[in-house]
Design a protein around this motif. Structure first.
Motif, PDB file in Angstrom:
ATOM      1  N   SER A  82      44.189 -38.340  94.582  1.00  0.00           N
ATOM      2  CA  SER A  82      45.212 -38.531  93.553  1.00  0.00           C
ATOM      3  C   SER A  82      44.615 -39.139  92.287  1.00  0.00           C
ATOM      4  O   SER A  82      44.903 -38.693  91.179  1.00  0.00           O
ATOM      5  N   PHE A  83      43.785 -40.164  92.452  1.00  0.00           N
ATOM      6  CA  PHE A  83      43.150 -40.804  91.297  1.00  0.00           C
ATOM      7  C   PHE A  83      42.284 -39.819  90.514  1.00  0.00           C
ATOM      8  O   PHE A  83      42.329 -39.771  89.280  1.00  0.00           O
ATOM      9  N   ALA A  84      41.491 -39.029  91.230  1.00  0.00           N
ATOM     10  CA  ALA A  84      40.496 -38.185  90.566  1.00  0.00           C
ATOM     11  C   ALA A  84      41.005 -36.802  90.218  1.00  0.00           C
ATOM     12  O   ALA A  84      40.568 -36.216  89.219  1.00  0.00           O
ATOM     13  N   TRP A  85      41.946 -36.249  91.033  1.00  0.00           N
ATOM     14  CA  TRP A  85      42.266 -34.832  90.869  1.00  0.00           C
ATOM     15  C   TRP A  85      43.748 -34.538  90.715  1.00  0.00           C
ATOM     16  O   TRP A  85      44.173 -33.997  89.694  1.00  0.00           O
ATOM     17  N   TYR A  86      44.543 -34.861  91.702  1.00  0.00           N
ATOM     18  CA  TYR A  86      45.938 -34.438  91.658  1.00  0.00           C
ATOM     19  C   TYR A  86      46.702 -35.083  90.508  1.00  0.00           C
ATOM     20  O   TYR A  86      47.531 -34.435  89.864  1.00  0.00           O
ATOM     21  N   ALA A  87      46.452 -36.356  90.254  1.00  0.00           N
ATOM     22  CA  ALA A  87      47.012 -36.985  89.057  1.00  0.00           C
ATOM     23  C   ALA A  87      46.043 -36.869  87.891  1.00  0.00           C
ATOM     24  O   ALA A  87      46.449 -36.786  86.735  1.00  0.00           O
ATOM     25  N   GLY A  88      44.755 -36.839  88.210  1.00  0.00           N
ATOM     26  CA  GLY A  88      43.736 -36.759  87.165  1.00  0.00           C
ATOM     27  C   GLY A  88      43.815 -35.499  86.333  1.00  0.00           C
ATOM     28  O   GLY A  88      43.697 -35.535  85.103  1.00  0.00           O
ATOM     29  N   VAL A  89      44.051 -34.356  86.979  1.00  0.00           N
ATOM     30  CA  VAL A  89      44.122 -33.099  86.232  1.00  0.00           C
ATOM     31  C   VAL A  89      45.333 -33.091  85.314  1.00  0.00           C
ATOM     32  O   VAL A  89      45.285 -32.553  84.193  1.00  0.00           O
ATOM     33  N   ALA A  90      46.432 -33.699  85.765  1.00  0.00           N
ATOM     34  CA  ALA A  90      47.626 -33.762  84.926  1.00  0.00           C
ATOM     35  C   ALA A  90      47.367 -34.597  83.684  1.00  0.00           C
ATOM     36  O   ALA A  90      47.799 -34.250  82.574  1.00  0.00           O
ATOM     37  N   ALA A  91      46.653 -35.706  83.863  1.00  0.00           N
ATOM     38  CA  ALA A  91      46.310 -36.551  82.722  1.00  0.00           C
ATOM     39  C   ALA A  91      45.401 -35.812  81.750  1.00  0.00           C
ATOM     40  O   ALA A  91      45.587 -35.881  80.527  1.00  0.00           O
ATOM     41  N   CYS A  92      44.422 -35.090  82.284  1.00  0.00           N
ATOM     42  CA  CYS A  92      43.487 -34.341  81.423  1.00  0.00           C
ATOM     43  C   CYS A  92      44.208 -33.237  80.656  1.00  0.00           C
ATOM     44  O   CYS A  92      43.954 -33.036  79.464  1.00  0.00           O
ATOM     45  N   GLU A  93      45.111 -32.521  81.326  1.00  0.00           N
ATOM     46  CA  GLU A  93      45.838 -31.444  80.654  1.00  0.00           C
ATOM     47  C   GLU A  93      46.801 -31.993  79.607  1.00  0.00           C
ATOM     48  O   GLU A  93      46.930 -31.425  78.512  1.00  0.00           O
ATOM     49  N   SER A  94      47.472 -33.082  79.923  1.00  0.00           N
ATOM     50  CA  SER A  94      48.396 -33.669  78.957  1.00  0.00           C
ATOM     51  C   SER A  94      47.653 -34.175  77.733  1.00  0.00           C
ATOM     52  O   SER A  94      48.095 -33.977  76.594  1.00  0.00           O
TER      53      SER A  94
END
Length: 430
Positions: free
Chosen positions: A118-130
């Motif tokens: 979640s820290f690195a990918w599942y939430a991380g990708v959302a943060a990067c895309e936003s």
């Protein structure tokens, strides 16, 4: 390329390189997670479903926090630095922590893995895309012009990730860690111009507060959007979680299936890359709402056909269609958010209303889906998912709002219905 000028070209290359590397890393490693769980830790379909369900719980909890932080810090890159750091820990985590725990204490391994992922990918990708969406608009670019490089990164990694996996999954994880270090260097060099001509359209003077989140939750448009995500996007993404396991059943040699699945991932990402060049213009023309509804029609069709097909050739043709769906969905989602919600809560809306709601589906549907795979088979389960997606697409044609203003203006009349959070629109301070 449209909207890429001499003044913003260097930053376009940097943010595009960052997105390329992030998705390259994801594809080379996390993209094969379901296969890794099944073949290397010997988990059943039901337990793998539980893995994704627990991943979803932590993602749902973390994504709104990430969104709030992004809206709070504006264009600062602190959160992205953290995400990249966590990504760099991939190899030691998977090799020395995750796999041993799953083999010795499965439930503990699932929980620890969910926190990390979640820290690195599942939430991380959302943060990067936003952040990418906001950075793109700040520089007068289309989000799709940047996000398409993520698809290319996924395609490049997919072209050999299956082969590398057959040699040893450790190679995939080591590659991911090394690539993350390069990603960090690119991020350090990225310059953010908060004084650009588009700043007042993207950055709010008054930063988000908790009351704004409460007001967002009271907005009818927020819940109408969440209903669409629950009915269409849940089916789309949850069907994809274990699709690799279904796909390899069409081949006598499982290793051949792994390799071909990797090749098709390359084709799928190549389709995404090409589509991102044109989809922003297409969605601008038809509107974000129609774009979302079109996604629903494509998803339902693909899932129903997947359940009915009996040929490895047909399933190989169906698989890359996911690339069309994800491209059209992401562009439509970001444009819908810009059209209907205040700019101060754009990141929160994306990570809460879309991403967190999306991963709530992991909590609600992943385990039942895994159970259905084991009891009635992938075929019947996909048909049920397809019919569900079609039903909610029809419902959303009524509940989703049409744009009543010029796309991209990101301004709203002072009404309770259109205000996501009080709508305090003011010029940005320089």
């Amino acid at each position: 390329m449209k909207n890429i000028t001499d003044s913003n070209r260097a930053e376009y290359y940097k943010i595009s390189s960052f997105i390329f590397l992030y998705f390259f890393t994801w594809s080379a490693s996390i993209g094969l997670l379901a296969i890794w769980l099944g073949q290397k830790t010997n988990l059943s379909g039901s337990v793998i479903g539980t893995v994704f369900a627990v991943n979803g719980i932590f993602s749902v909890l973390l994504k709104p926090v990430y969104g709030y932080i992004l809206d709070k810090i504006g264009m600062k890159k602190y959160l992205l630095y953290f995400v990249v750091f966590m990504s760099a820990l991939m190899a030691p985590f998977f090799i020395y922590v995750y796999q041993p725990l799953l083999l010795s204490n499965t439930m503990l391994g699932i929980i620890v893995g969910a926190i990390y992922l979640s820290f690195a990918w599942y939430a991380g990708v959302a943060a990067c895309e936003s952040y990418t969406d906001r950075f793109s608009r700040l520089n007068g670019m289309e989000f799709g012009q940047v996000r398409m490089w993520g698809s290319l990164g996924w395609a490049v990694a997919s072209s050999f990730s299956g082969i590398l996996f057959n040699l040893s999954p450790a190679y995939n994880f080591i590659l991911g860690s090394v690539t993350s270090v390069v990603m960090l260097m690119v991020l350090l060099s990225l310059k953010v111009n908060v004084h650009s001509s588009h700043a007042s359209e993207v950055i709010a003077k008054d930063k988000i507060v908790l009351t704004d989140v409460y007001q967002l939750l009271k907005n009818r448009k927020f819940w109408a959007f969440c209903l669409y995500v629950a009915g269409v996007c849940w089916m789309m993404f949850i069907a994809e979680q274990q699709f690799s396991r279904y796909f390899v059943t069409f081949f006598d040699d499982i290793h051949k299936g792994n390799t071909i699945f990797g090749y098709l991932g390359t084709v799928q990402s190549g389709i995404e890359f090409i589509m991102y060049m044109f989809v922003p213009l297409f969605v601008n023309y038809i509107g974000a709402k129609k774009g979302l509804l079109l996604v629903g029609l494509i998803v339902s069709t693909r899932l129903i056909i997947s359940g009915l097909c009996d040929s490895h050739l047909l399933i190989s043709v169906i698989k890359p269609m996911y690339g069309v769906e994800i491209c059209l969905l992401l562009v439509s989602v970001f444009k819908y958010i810009v059209e209907h919600f205040d700019k101060r809560v754009n990141a929160t809306m994306y990570l809460l209303g879309y991403q967190a709601m999306l991963y709530l589906g992991n909590v609600v549907v992943s385990s039942p889906a895994g159970y259905m795979y084991d009891r009635i088979g992938f075929e019947k389960t996909y048909i049920i998912m397809g019919i569900t997606a079609l039903t909610f697409t029809l419902i959303s044609s009524v509940t989703l709002s049409s744009c009543q203003r010029r796309p991209g203006a990101n301004k709203h009349p002072q009404t309770e219905e259109n205000s996501a959070a009080g709508v305090r629109q003011q010029p940005v301070e320089h």
